[in-house]
Each structure stands twice: as structure tokens, then as C-alpha cells.
Design a protein around this motif. Structure first.
Motif, PDB file in Angstrom:
ATOM      1  N   PRO A 154       0.980  -1.158   0.073  1.00 55.94           N
ATOM      2  CA  PRO A 154      -0.204   0.136  -0.093  1.00 55.94           C
ATOM      3  C   PRO A 154       0.971   1.463  -0.162  1.00 55.94           C
ATOM      4  O   PRO A 154       2.085   1.285   0.130  1.00 55.94           O
ATOM      5  CB  PRO A 154      -0.709  -0.198   1.148  1.00 55.94           C
ATOM      6  CG  PRO A 154       0.171  -0.751   2.216  1.00 55.94           C
ATOM      7  CD  PRO A 154       1.129  -1.785   1.347  1.00 55.94           C
ATOM      8  N   VAL A 161       6.300  -1.556   4.990  1.00 53.39           N
ATOM      9  CA  VAL A 161       5.576  -2.746   4.540  1.00 53.39           C
ATOM     10  C   VAL A 161       6.164  -3.783   3.712  1.00 53.39           C
ATOM     11  O   VAL A 161       6.411  -4.822   3.703  1.00 53.39           O
ATOM     12  CB  VAL A 161       4.278  -2.197   4.154  1.00 53.39           C
ATOM     13  CG1 VAL A 161       3.360  -3.332   3.421  1.00 53.39           C
ATOM     14  CG2 VAL A 161       3.244  -1.701   5.386  1.00 53.39           C
ATOM     15  N   LYS A 179       5.504  -5.444  -6.213  1.00 49.64           N
ATOM     16  CA  LYS A 179       4.770  -4.488  -6.843  1.00 49.64           C
ATOM     17  C   LYS A 179       4.426  -3.178  -5.948  1.00 49.64           C
ATOM     18  O   LYS A 179       3.220  -3.545  -5.104  1.00 49.64           O
ATOM     19  CB  LYS A 179       3.540  -5.036  -7.457  1.00 49.64           C
ATOM     20  CG  LYS A 179       2.838  -3.899  -8.344  1.00 49.64           C
ATOM     21  CD  LYS A 179       1.277  -3.764  -8.511  1.00 49.64           C
ATOM     22  CE  LYS A 179       0.645  -3.105  -7.204  1.00 49.64           C
ATOM     23  NZ  LYS A 179       0.985  -1.689  -7.078  1.00 49.64           N
ATOM     24  N   VAL A 212      -3.552  -2.498 -10.983  1.00 49.77           N
ATOM     25  CA  VAL A 212      -4.467  -3.779 -11.277  1.00 49.77           C
ATOM     26  C   VAL A 212      -3.832  -5.014 -12.249  1.00 49.77           C
ATOM     27  O   VAL A 212      -3.810  -6.036 -11.664  1.00 49.77           O
ATOM     28  CB  VAL A 212      -5.649  -3.573 -11.532  1.00 49.77           C
ATOM     29  CG1 VAL A 212      -6.755  -4.444 -11.853  1.00 49.77           C
ATOM     30  CG2 VAL A 212      -6.388  -2.394 -10.731  1.00 49.77           C
ATOM     31  N   PHE A 388      -9.455   6.446   6.882  1.00 50.28           N
ATOM     32  CA  PHE A 388      -8.010   6.621   6.597  1.00 50.28           C
ATOM     33  C   PHE A 388      -7.547   8.084   6.462  1.00 50.28           C
ATOM     34  O   PHE A 388      -7.025   8.604   5.437  1.00 50.28           O
ATOM     35  CB  PHE A 388      -7.654   5.773   5.214  1.00 50.28           C
ATOM     36  CG  PHE A 388      -6.518   4.884   5.462  1.00 50.28           C
ATOM     37  CD1 PHE A 388      -6.338   4.078   6.552  1.00 50.28           C
ATOM     38  CD2 PHE A 388      -5.399   5.241   4.650  1.00 50.28           C
ATOM     39  CE1 PHE A 388      -5.027   3.363   6.830  1.00 50.28           C
ATOM     40  CE2 PHE A 388      -4.190   4.497   4.639  1.00 50.28           C
ATOM     41  CZ  PHE A 388      -4.001   3.823   5.904  1.00 50.28           C
TER      42      PHE A 388
HETATM   43  P1  NAD Z   1      -5.399  -0.289  -1.897  1.00 53.64           P
HETATM   44  O1  NAD Z   1      -5.790  -1.592  -1.380  1.00 53.64           O
HETATM   45  O2  NAD Z   1      -5.844   0.807  -2.684  1.00 53.64           O
HETATM   46  O3  NAD Z   1      -4.073  -0.885  -2.684  1.00 53.64           O
HETATM   47  C1  NAD Z   1      -3.127  -1.676  -2.234  1.00 53.64           C
HETATM   48  C2  NAD Z   1      -2.370  -2.531  -3.370  1.00 53.64           C
HETATM   49  O4  NAD Z   1      -3.400  -3.016  -3.854  1.00 53.64           O
HETATM   50  C3  NAD Z   1      -1.603  -1.433  -4.207  1.00 53.64           C
HETATM   51  O5  NAD Z   1      -0.416  -1.865  -4.564  1.00 53.64           O
HETATM   52  C4  NAD Z   1      -2.529  -1.231  -5.302  1.00 53.64           C
HETATM   53  O6  NAD Z   1      -1.910  -0.890  -6.622  1.00 53.64           O
HETATM   54  C5  NAD Z   1      -3.376  -2.316  -5.700  1.00 53.64           C
HETATM   55  N1  NAD Z   1      -4.700  -2.330  -5.971  1.00 53.64           N
HETATM   56  C6  NAD Z   1      -5.666  -1.218  -5.790  1.00 53.64           C
HETATM   57  N2  NAD Z   1      -6.677  -1.686  -6.302  1.00 53.64           N
HETATM   58  C7  NAD Z   1      -6.721  -2.685  -6.808  1.00 53.64           C
HETATM   59  C8  NAD Z   1      -7.546  -3.487  -7.758  1.00 53.64           C
HETATM   60  N3  NAD Z   1      -8.723  -3.063  -7.637  1.00 53.64           N
HETATM   61  N4  NAD Z   1      -7.064  -4.826  -8.085  1.00 53.64           N
HETATM   62  C9  NAD Z   1      -5.873  -5.385  -7.851  1.00 53.64           C
HETATM   63  N5  NAD Z   1      -5.080  -4.457  -7.016  1.00 53.64           N
HETATM   64  C10 NAD Z   1      -5.425  -3.243  -6.551  1.00 53.64           C
HETATM   65  O7  NAD Z   1      -4.594   0.407  -0.169  1.00 53.64           O
HETATM   66  P2  NAD Z   1      -3.898   1.630  -0.003  1.00 53.64           P
HETATM   67  O8  NAD Z   1      -4.844   2.803  -0.450  1.00 53.64           O
HETATM   68  O9  NAD Z   1      -2.460   1.768  -1.060  1.00 53.64           O
HETATM   69  O10 NAD Z   1      -3.684   1.605   1.460  1.00 53.64           O
HETATM   70  C11 NAD Z   1      -4.487   1.844   2.147  1.00 53.64           C
HETATM   71  C12 NAD Z   1      -4.863   0.456   3.169  1.00 53.64           C
HETATM   72  O11 NAD Z   1      -3.906  -0.379   3.235  1.00 53.64           O
HETATM   73  C13 NAD Z   1      -5.888   0.889   4.175  1.00 53.64           C
HETATM   74  O12 NAD Z   1      -7.010   0.108   4.166  1.00 53.64           O
HETATM   75  C14 NAD Z   1      -5.041   0.407   5.348  1.00 53.64           C
HETATM   76  O13 NAD Z   1      -5.936  -0.064   6.414  1.00 53.64           O
HETATM   77  C15 NAD Z   1      -4.243  -0.842   4.612  1.00 53.64           C
HETATM   78  N6  NAD Z   1      -3.284  -1.268   5.518  1.00 53.64           N
HETATM   79  C16 NAD Z   1      -3.112  -2.291   6.171  1.00 53.64           C
HETATM   80  C17 NAD Z   1      -2.065  -2.637   6.989  1.00 53.64           C
HETATM   81  C18 NAD Z   1      -2.155  -3.915   7.879  1.00 53.64           C
HETATM   82  O14 NAD Z   1      -1.111  -4.303   8.186  1.00 53.64           O
HETATM   83  N7  NAD Z   1      -3.555  -4.605   8.013  1.00 53.64           N
HETATM   84  C19 NAD Z   1      -0.899  -1.993   6.828  1.00 53.64           C
HETATM   85  C20 NAD Z   1      -0.951  -0.763   6.090  1.00 53.64           C
HETATM   86  C21 NAD Z   1      -2.087  -0.530   5.340  1.00 53.64           C
END
Ligand code: NAD
Length: 491
Positions: A154, A161, A179, A212, A388
């Protein structure tokens, strides 16, 4: 998307070389504090994924046989280089993510901790054995790497991370395709350069930038054996299901809505300090942020007077400037989404006691000031959704059981905190709260690298968490050898 040429276009890192992505789709990477474009990141194609996986598969053949002490030595060297470059890496994190420099440097420190933990691989990967499971029969459990691992990260912790994933994965003999978030891809570029400098062979750690299509490419590729994902609940659930459908092992650490409870016997000044940092540090963009505060009724007014004043005193600005505590949220869309949540909170009847919307009007970057709602109820959107952002919902409860019941009604269960002076209350909280990472008298209970990052319910999909011994199990297969050693000739 943009077609401009002036800014640097990022490359992928495949088989030890920086290469152009095979795509004509790009996205701007912004400094969220200024709106300045820092770079263009490619939305790589499935062809790029295939190239990286081919390189990682080829490297796996030799890397898995490199002696474990030699792998540990490379990690020790990497740790040294990361420490030497901690400030530089912190600046990259602040520029692309927006958090304050001190938080960014601390984040780099947390990432380094993971490298230090992974450098203990000779003991971590040790198997176990039993001398006599039957007459003259011994059993021994050996660990082996699983193969090529895909990592999807993320935007909010661009250093820490990725470091939850690739250091342990490669230490245990796997090869890796990362990625990074397309919103914060710059830190990873430096991380891989420094790892190569530490002696990591070509192809062991690869980076494919994008979104994606890259994620789907990794999830569908038959040669990728395991997926580590950290991100939102929606995407994590999708990644877990699609990866599992392709028979991969998947760990998906997802969204959060962390409740913090303050009881009447707590040190209120310490609680104010801890919760200000937890709710508004990193602009609330932390999976361990306090997003709901539940106050025992008897101290609620007194606490809120101190807390609201402390929130008003927060210094907002560019995280590179001295003394700044609260930086921007990551993108304009996130800012707009947050402003909409503030409007929704008001519409649904919550009491807006501190409104951060004005900050959004006054600055160039994507700022939202600290925002506090009181009288929040569990049927409100602002209680339910992971915003967030630096927006805190405050509720009141008559006692600890009522406060715990509120927290337990959320589907998201990453962390929870309790401020109290009572051992009995601490025990009640620990035994009854449905969350995986608990804080007692502190605001951000993010476990150090030797413990699992252990979210519950919809905050995690999978079985083995990131970090701690779970990560060793996740990145290794076990082989149990049962062997007869006939002793009759010695009789
Ligand atoms: P996100 O889910 O939008 O993106 C995370 C990853 O998934 C990125 O690399 C992105 O390119 C990819 N992605 C996004 N949309 C996608 C799709 N439709 N299909 C496939 N891949 C896709 O998250 P973000 O906004 O980058 O990060 C914030 C989120 O991460 C928050 O919900 C936060 O709570 C969570 N987070 C959780 C932890 C944990 O340990 N539980 C730690 C850090 C962040």
C-alpha cells in the motif's frame, strides 16, 4: 494519466537491471504536500510480470542453494547500508507520502528491524527432530523455500511494509517480485539498489511497477507460489480469493477501524498525548491509527477539553519543515473523500467539535486539519467506514464492558488500545476484545518485527501473518523425514 516528458519515468527492476516497462500507460507520482509531480510510474503489463517471474524463477534455482549463513551475511550488509541511508530514505518517504520527516525516519527504522530479524535466518530456519519415534526410527523436520513470491504493498508505509515481505522471503531462500504502491513507488527503487549493493544476486528481488494488471498478473501466474498483500479490505479480499483460486498461499493484511478506550482511572494527560499521535500522526493514514475513541462517561468532558485543545495546537504543513506534525493525505481524491465524510458525519447527526475542512481551502497540497466528531453512533457511516484520514469519532460508554462491546461490533479488528491504571481492567480487555494487536497505555501498538502483525476478522485474510515466526512459516515448506537406522549389527 499523463503524457508529459519532463519528469523522470520510473523503470522496472528485472534480473538486476533497470528496464523500461512494456506499456504506454503511465501515472503521475505526486508530492502530496505541494502537488508537484515527482515522477511518472508505468502501469506495467502482464508481459512485464512474466519477464520478472521468469527472472525470479531462474534465480530461485541457484539462490535456494546459497548457504544460509551466506544469505544472512548479505542481510547484515544490507542492514548496515540501510542504517547509513536512513535519513535519505526518510526524505524519500516524506516526499512521496507526506508524513513528517521524523515519522518517516522512524518508519525506515521499523523497516530496518525487519532486516535485522531476517538476518537471524540460520536459527529461524532450523528444523526440529525427534531421536526415537519408533525403535531405531528418527523423524526430522526440514524447511525449504516455496519459490517465487509476489508482494503487493500500500501507499502508507512505502519502506516498512515492503520490508515486512522481501527480507524474510529472500532470507529463507525464495525469490521475489515486488509491486509497490503506484502512489509511493520511489522508496522501493532505492531499497532494491541498496540490496544489490549489499551483494544480492540478480533476479532474487525484482520490481514491477503498476497497478491492477500487475496484481492480476502475479495472482494468475502459475510460477508464483505465494502472495503477500497489504492494503484495503476490498482489494485484500479480492487478492485472497483470486490467489487461493490459483492454489497459491496468500496472506492479506487489510483495513482497520481501531478503537481506543479511556477509563476513569487512566492518566489523562498521557492518554491525550498517545491518542493525538495515534489519530492524527501520518494524517490518520495508518492501519494502527485510533479512528474511534470510546471514553468512560465520568471523565469524558474533562478529557475532551484537554484533547480538543491539543488537537488545535497541532502544527500542519510540509513534513520536511521543522516541527510539522500533520502532513497531507495522499491524493486530492483522498482529500475530497475526507471532506465528504465530514459532511456525511454532520448530516447523520454527529457533533463536529473540530472541523479540519478549512485547512483544505488554505493550502496547495492535499491537507485536511485534525477533525473530531462527538456523539458518534454505530449506525453512522463515519463509525463504520475506514476513512483513513485525520478524522476521529468519539463515543461514550458507562463502563469497560460497554466500550468493548462497541469495539467488537466492528468487522475490522486490527488493533485496539486501553488507557487505565487497573490490572483487572487490562485482563478483562485482553480476554474480551476481538482484535489482534492490543495497546495498554499507548496509542500505536504496532508489534516489533519479531511478533506477528496479527489483525483479526476482516482486517486479515489468511492463516499466517506477516512478521514474527509466522513469516518464516509462510515463506517455507516443511519436509519431515522419518528414517530407520537399523541397529541390529551392534547387538
Ligand atoms: P489499496 O488496497 O488501494 O492498494 C493496495 C495495493 O493493491 C496497491 O499496490 C494497489 O496498486 C493494489 N490495488 C488497488 N486496487 C486494486 C484492484 N482493484 N485490483 C488489484 N489490485 C489493486 O490500499 P492503499 O490505499 O494503497 O492503502 C491503504 C489501505 O491499506 C488501508 O485500508 C489500510 O488500512 C491498509 N493497510 C493495512 C495494513 C495492515 O497491516 N493491516 C498495513 C498498512 C495499510
Amino acid at each position: 494519466m499523463t503524457t508529459q516528458q519532463a519528469v523522470k519515468t520510473l523503470k522496472n527492476f528485472i534480473n538486476g537491471k533497470w528496464v523500461d516497462a512494456k506499456t504506454d500507460t503511465f501515472e503521475d507520482v505526486y508530492n502530496p504536500a505541494t502537488g508537484e509531480v515527482l515522477a511518472r510510474v508505468p502501469h506495467s503489463s502482464s508481459e512485464d510480470v512474466a519477464d520478472a517471474v521468469a527472472a525470479a524463477s531462474a534465480a530461485f534455482k541457484t539462490w535456494q542453494r546459497v548457504s544460509i549463513p551466506k544469505r544472512a551475511k548479505i542481510l547484515f550488509k544490507y542492514q548496515q547500508l540501510l542504517v547509513e541511508h536512513q535519513e535519505e530514505l526518510g526524505r524519500i518517504v516524506t516526499e512521496e507520502n507526506g508524513k513528517s520527516l521524523s515519522e518517516a525516519v522512524a518508519e525506515v527504522g521499523r523497516g530496518i528491524e525487519n532486516v535485522e530479524f531476517a538476518a537471524g535466518v540460520p536459527t529461524l530456519m532450523m528444523g526440529d527432530s525427534l531421536t526415537t519415534v519408533a525403535t531405531d526410527v528418527e523423524a526430522t523436520n526440514y524447511r525449504y523455500p516455496v519459490g517465487v513470491v509476489g508482494g503487493i504493498t500500500p501507499f502508507n508505509f512505502p519502506m516498512m511494509v515492503p520490508c515486512w515481505m522481501f527480507p524474510m522471503a529472500v532470507a529463507t531462500g525464495n525469490t521475489f517480485v515486488l509491486k509497490p504502491s503506484e502512489k509511493t513507488p520511489l522508496t522501493s527503487q532505492r531499497l532494491v539498489e541498496l540490496f544489490q549493493e549489499a551483494g544480492l544476486p540478480d533476479g532474487v528481488l525484482n520490481i514491477v511497477n503498476g497497478s491492477v494488471d500487475v496484481v492480476n498478473g502475479l495472482l494468475d501466474h502459475p510460477d508464483v507460489k505465494a502472495i503477500s498483500f497489504v492494503g484495503s479490505e476490498r482489494v485484500g479480499e479480492y487478492v485472497y480469493k483470486r490467489g487461493s483460486e490459483h492454489l497459491k498461499r496468500v496472506q492479506a493484511l487489510t483495513g482497520a477501524k481501531n478503537h481506543t478506550i479511556v477509563l476513569e482511572d487512566a492518566d489523562l494527560d498521557a492518554a491525550v498525548k498517545g491518542i493525538i499521535s495515534s489519530s492524527f500522526g501520518s494524517a490518520g493514514e495508518r492501519c494502527m491509527a485510533t479512528s474511534v475513541l470510546v471514553l468512560q462517561e465520568s471523565i469524558a468532558d474533562k478529557f475532551m477539553a484537554k484533547f480538543t485543545q491539543a488537537a488545535k495546537d497541532i502544527k500542519i504543513g510540509n513534513g520536511l519543515d521543522k516541527g510539522v506534525f500533520l502532513g497531507p493525505v495522499i491524493r486530492k481524491e483522498n482529500q475530497e473523500r475526507t471532506l465528504n465524510y465530514i459532511k456525511t458525519g454532520v448530516k447523520e447527526g454527529a457533533k463536529l467539535v473540530l472541523d479540519g475542512s478549512e485547512e483544505a481551502k488554505e493550502r496547495d497540497g492535499y491537507f485536511v486539519g485534525p477533525t473530531i466528531f462527538e456523539d458518534v453512533k454505530t449506525d453512522m457511516t463515519i463509525w463504520h467506514d475506514e476513512m483513513f484520514a485525520p478524522v476521529l469519532s468519539v463515543m461514550r460508554a458507562k463502563d469497560l464492558p460497554e466500550a468493548v462491546a462497541i469495539a467488537n461490533s466492528s468487522e475490522l479488528a486490527n488493533g485496539a488500545c486501553l488507557f487505565t491504571d487497573s490490572a483487572a481492567s487490562i485482563r478483562y480487555f485482553r480476554e474480551n476484545i476481538d482484535a489482534g494487536m492490543l495497546g495498554i497505555n499507548l496509542g500505536v501498538p504496532a508489534p516489533i518485527a519479531v511478533f506477528p502483525f496479527s489483525g483479526w476478522k476482516h482486517s486479515f485474510f489468511g492463516t499466517l501473518h506477516a512478521n514474527g515466526k509466522d513469516s518464516v512459516d509462510f515463506y517455507t515448506h516443511k519436509k519431515v523425514v522419518t528414517a530407520r537406522y537399523d541397529q541390529s549389527r551392534f547387538k
